[in-house]
Design a protein around this motif. Sequence first.
Motif, PDB file in Angstrom:
ATOM      1  N   PHE A 171      65.695 116.041  25.892  1.00 15.57           N
ATOM      2  CA  PHE A 171      67.045 116.588  26.006  1.00 15.57           C
ATOM      3  C   PHE A 171      67.868 115.843  27.053  1.00 15.57           C
ATOM      4  CE2 PHE A 171      65.294 120.415  23.854  1.00 15.57           C
ATOM      5  CZ  PHE A 171      66.185 120.413  22.788  1.00 15.57           C
ATOM      6  N   LYS A 172      67.212 115.376  28.111  1.00 20.75           N
ATOM      7  CA  LYS A 172      67.928 114.584  29.109  1.00 20.75           C
ATOM      8  C   LYS A 172      68.457 113.303  28.474  1.00 20.75           C
ATOM      9  CE  LYS A 172      67.601 112.633  33.710  1.00 20.75           C
ATOM     10  NZ  LYS A 172      66.778 112.432  34.903  1.00 20.75           N
ATOM     11  N   ALA A 173      67.649 112.690  27.621  1.00 25.86           N
ATOM     12  CA  ALA A 173      68.111 111.486  26.923  1.00 25.86           C
ATOM     13  C   ALA A 173      69.309 111.796  26.035  1.00 25.86           C
ATOM     14  CB  ALA A 173      66.976 110.885  26.101  1.00 25.86           C
ATOM     15  N   ALA A 212      62.639 107.999  24.750  1.00 22.09           N
ATOM     16  CA  ALA A 212      62.515 109.413  24.396  1.00 22.09           C
ATOM     17  C   ALA A 212      61.932 109.606  22.999  1.00 22.09           C
ATOM     18  CB  ALA A 212      63.882 110.096  24.490  1.00 22.09           C
ATOM     19  N   GLY A 250      71.473 114.144  26.703  1.00 27.86           N
ATOM     20  CA  GLY A 250      72.482 114.812  27.524  1.00 27.86           C
ATOM     21  C   GLY A 250      73.611 113.924  27.998  1.00 27.86           C
ATOM     22  N   ASP A 251      73.918 112.899  27.270  1.00 33.72           N
ATOM     23  CA  ASP A 251      75.005 111.997  27.632  1.00 33.72           C
ATOM     24  C   ASP A 251      75.847 111.734  26.380  1.00 33.72           C
ATOM     25  OD1 ASP A 251      75.834 109.702  29.763  1.00 33.72           O
ATOM     26  OD2 ASP A 251      75.987 108.960  27.706  1.00 33.72           O
ATOM     27  N   HIS A 271      71.461 102.549  27.565  1.00 34.66           N
ATOM     28  CA  HIS A 271      71.487 103.819  26.834  1.00 34.66           C
ATOM     29  C   HIS A 271      70.523 103.780  25.647  1.00 34.66           C
ATOM     30  CE1 HIS A 271      74.580 105.939  29.037  1.00 34.66           C
ATOM     31  NE2 HIS A 271      75.414 104.912  28.919  1.00 34.66           N
ATOM     32  N   ALA A 286      62.174 118.490  28.060  1.00 34.53           N
ATOM     33  CA  ALA A 286      63.335 118.273  28.928  1.00 34.53           C
ATOM     34  C   ALA A 286      63.694 116.797  29.008  1.00 34.53           C
ATOM     35  CB  ALA A 286      63.057 118.835  30.319  1.00 34.53           C
ATOM     36  N   LYS A 287      62.691 115.922  28.960  1.00 37.72           N
ATOM     37  CA  LYS A 287      62.957 114.481  28.985  1.00 37.72           C
ATOM     38  C   LYS A 287      63.734 114.038  27.740  1.00 37.72           C
ATOM     39  CE  LYS A 287      58.946 113.434  31.825  1.00 37.72           C
ATOM     40  NZ  LYS A 287      57.621 112.811  31.873  1.00 37.72           N
TER      41      LYS A 287
END
Length: 129
Positions: free
Chosen positions: A37-39, A86, A41-42, A79, A34-35
């Motif tokens: 994918f969070k990275a 990640a 997710g922008d 970013h 999830a970490k």
Amino acid sequence: MSNQELVVLGQGDEGCCPALLTAPMDEAQAVELAKVFKALGDPVRLRLLSMIASRAGGEICVCDLTPAFDLSQPTISHHLKLLKQAGLIDSERRGTWVYYRLLPDMTDRLAAILADRPKAPESETRAHV
């Protein structure tokens, strides 16, 4: 700003995660994935990753990334830091500039995790029709 580091998947003794469609992942694997994918997710980070990955020669200077966005240099650096934490990219400082490159091991792991399960033999698929 947090000093918390993201753990890079697949760098411990546990090996790579099983494909998402072949076996349920355990809670620890899900948290770490999830970490990543969070990275991703922008939209800015996805574009940055794409620009880095598609660059001829395999690396790109931050000076070539920044003009592509209507964002400040510190925001772009933030970013890039998240993508690096990640485990998706790595960097190298050369003088005053930082050069970024894709870490294909992580993208390969993501592809393997999201890969379809192996196709069932045709005789098994007919039994379900």
